[in-house]
Design a protein around this motif. Structure first.
Motif, PDB file in Angstrom:
ATOM      1  N   LYS A   1      23.504  50.357  51.698  1.00 33.76           N
ATOM      2  CA  LYS A   1      23.853  49.421  52.771  1.00 33.76           C
ATOM      3  C   LYS A   1      24.875  48.379  52.278  1.00 33.76           C
ATOM      4  N   TYR A   2      24.770  47.997  51.025  1.00 34.98           N
ATOM      5  CA  TYR A   2      25.629  46.955  50.460  1.00 34.98           C
ATOM      6  C   TYR A   2      26.859  47.504  49.742  1.00 34.98           C
ATOM      7  N   GLN A   3      27.053  48.803  49.757  1.00 36.60           N
ATOM      8  CA  GLN A   3      28.136  49.420  48.996  1.00 36.60           C
ATOM      9  C   GLN A   3      29.503  48.806  49.316  1.00 36.60           C
ATOM     10  N   MET A   4      29.819  48.619  50.578  1.00 39.68           N
ATOM     11  CA  MET A   4      31.120  48.045  50.948  1.00 39.68           C
ATOM     12  C   MET A   4      31.195  46.561  50.591  1.00 39.68           C
ATOM     13  N   LYS A   5      30.066  45.855  50.666  1.00 41.96           N
ATOM     14  CA  LYS A   5      30.067  44.441  50.271  1.00 41.96           C
ATOM     15  C   LYS A   5      30.350  44.309  48.779  1.00 41.96           C
ATOM     16  N   VAL A   6      29.768  45.210  47.989  1.00 40.49           N
ATOM     17  CA  VAL A   6      30.003  45.184  46.542  1.00 40.49           C
ATOM     18  C   VAL A   6      31.478  45.451  46.262  1.00 40.49           C
ATOM     19  N   ARG A   7      32.032  46.426  46.929  1.00 45.69           N
ATOM     20  CA  ARG A   7      33.456  46.752  46.737  1.00 45.69           C
ATOM     21  C   ARG A   7      34.335  45.557  47.110  1.00 45.69           C
ATOM     22  N   ASP A   8      34.030  44.936  48.249  1.00 46.46           N
ATOM     23  CA  ASP A   8      34.786  43.778  48.707  1.00 46.46           C
ATOM     24  C   ASP A   8      34.677  42.627  47.703  1.00 46.46           C
ATOM     25  N   MET A   9      33.465  42.401  47.200  1.00 46.64           N
ATOM     26  CA  MET A   9      33.245  41.324  46.241  1.00 46.64           C
ATOM     27  C   MET A   9      34.024  41.590  44.953  1.00 46.64           C
ATOM     28  N   ASN A  10      33.988  42.814  44.465  1.00 43.97           N
ATOM     29  CA  ASN A  10      34.741  43.156  43.259  1.00 43.97           C
ATOM     30  C   ASN A  10      36.239  42.948  43.469  1.00 43.97           C
ATOM     31  N   ASP A  11      36.747  43.339  44.626  1.00 46.83           N
ATOM     32  CA  ASP A  11      38.166  43.155  44.919  1.00 46.83           C
ATOM     33  C   ASP A  11      38.535  41.672  44.944  1.00 46.83           C
ATOM     34  N   ARG A  12      37.693  40.854  45.574  1.00 46.99           N
ATOM     35  CA  ARG A  12      37.985  39.408  45.639  1.00 46.99           C
ATOM     36  C   ARG A  12      37.948  38.770  44.257  1.00 46.99           C
ATOM     37  N   LEU A  13      36.979  39.166  43.424  1.00 50.88           N
ATOM     38  CA  LEU A  13      36.899  38.620  42.070  1.00 50.88           C
ATOM     39  C   LEU A  13      38.100  39.040  41.233  1.00 50.88           C
ATOM     40  N   MET A  14      38.532  40.280  41.398  1.00 50.14           N
ATOM     41  CA  MET A  14      39.693  40.773  40.667  1.00 50.14           C
ATOM     42  C   MET A  14      40.950  39.988  41.060  1.00 50.14           C
ATOM     43  N   MET A  15      41.129  39.754  42.348  1.00 52.44           N
ATOM     44  CA  MET A  15      42.303  39.009  42.809  1.00 52.44           C
ATOM     45  C   MET A  15      42.248  37.543  42.346  1.00 52.44           C
ATOM     46  N   ALA A  16      41.064  36.966  42.330  1.00 53.38           N
ATOM     47  CA  ALA A  16      40.930  35.583  41.848  1.00 53.38           C
ATOM     48  C   ALA A  16      41.302  35.501  40.375  1.00 53.38           C
ATOM     49  N   GLU A  17      40.848  36.459  39.595  1.00 50.81           N
ATOM     50  CA  GLU A  17      41.181  36.474  38.162  1.00 50.81           C
ATOM     51  C   GLU A  17      42.683  36.641  37.956  1.00 50.81           C
ATOM     52  N   ARG A  18      43.293  37.512  38.728  1.00 47.03           N
ATOM     53  CA  ARG A  18      44.742  37.730  38.610  1.00 47.03           C
ATOM     54  C   ARG A  18      45.532  36.475  38.975  1.00 47.03           C
ATOM     55  N   ALA A  19      44.982  35.642  39.849  1.00 48.46           N
ATOM     56  CA  ALA A  19      45.673  34.415  40.250  1.00 48.46           C
ATOM     57  C   ALA A  19      45.773  33.421  39.091  1.00 48.46           C
ATOM     58  N   PHE A  20      44.950  33.620  38.068  1.00 49.05           N
ATOM     59  CA  PHE A  20      44.977  32.736  36.901  1.00 49.05           C
ATOM     60  C   PHE A  20      45.810  33.307  35.757  1.00 49.05           C
ATOM     61  N   THR A  21      46.629  34.316  36.061  1.00 55.86           N
ATOM     62  CA  THR A  21      47.492  34.883  35.027  1.00 55.86           C
ATOM     63  C   THR A  21      48.958  34.698  35.414  1.00 55.86           C
ATOM     64  N   ASP A  22      49.811  34.761  34.405  1.00 53.98           N
ATOM     65  CA  ASP A  22      51.246  34.632  34.620  1.00 53.98           C
ATOM     66  C   ASP A  22      51.951  35.642  33.722  1.00 53.98           C
ATOM     67  N   ARG A  23      52.837  36.403  34.309  1.00 54.41           N
ATOM     68  CA  ARG A  23      53.561  37.443  33.575  1.00 54.41           C
ATOM     69  C   ARG A  23      54.313  36.868  32.375  1.00 54.41           C
ATOM     70  N   ASP A  24      54.827  35.645  32.502  1.00 53.14           N
ATOM     71  CA  ASP A  24      55.613  35.028  31.430  1.00 53.14           C
ATOM     72  C   ASP A  24      54.746  34.384  30.347  1.00 53.14           C
ATOM     73  N   GLY A  25      53.460  34.223  30.607  1.00 54.08           N
ATOM     74  CA  GLY A  25      52.568  33.619  29.621  1.00 54.08           C
ATOM     75  C   GLY A  25      52.684  32.104  29.581  1.00 54.08           C
ATOM     76  N   LEU A  26      51.999  31.523  28.634  1.00 55.13           N
ATOM     77  CA  LEU A  26      52.011  30.069  28.466  1.00 55.13           C
ATOM     78  C   LEU A  26      53.230  29.641  27.658  1.00 55.13           C
ATOM     79  N   LEU A  27      53.651  28.411  27.866  1.00 51.83           N
ATOM     80  CA  LEU A  27      54.791  27.856  27.140  1.00 51.83           C
ATOM     81  C   LEU A  27      54.498  27.878  25.638  1.00 51.83           C
ATOM     82  N   GLY A  28      55.338  28.540  24.898  1.00 50.21           N
ATOM     83  CA  GLY A  28      55.157  28.621  23.452  1.00 50.21           C
ATOM     84  C   GLY A  28      54.182  29.706  23.013  1.00 50.21           C
TER      85      GLY A  28
END
Length: 75
Positions: free
Chosen positions: A38-65
């Protein structure tokens, strides 16, 4: 210096974290295969949201220095 925008963003992030944590608890509390299905799609949705949140804290260029350090939250 006006810190209102960052404080507002922190509050919104806190609300989102509480919401997703509550959803996680609800899913973990369900027992049995039928309930899990019953919760299979909720789990998938939650995993997708967590993955996108984590990606929002990354930068291709990295940190200064430290261009090898792609995650923007550094301890």
């Amino acid at each position: 210096m006006n810190l209102s925008p960052i404080l507002k963003s922190i509050k919104e992030l806190e609300k989102a974290a509480i919401k997703i944590n509550d959803q996680r608890k609800e899913i973990e509390a369900s027992k049995g295969w039928r309930t899990w299905k019953k919760y299979q799609m909720k789990v998938r949705d939650m995993n997708d949201r967590l993955m996108m949140a984590e990606r929002a804290f990354t930068d291709r260029d990295g940190l200064l220095g430290m261009t090898w350090h792609k995650h923007l939250v550094s301890i």
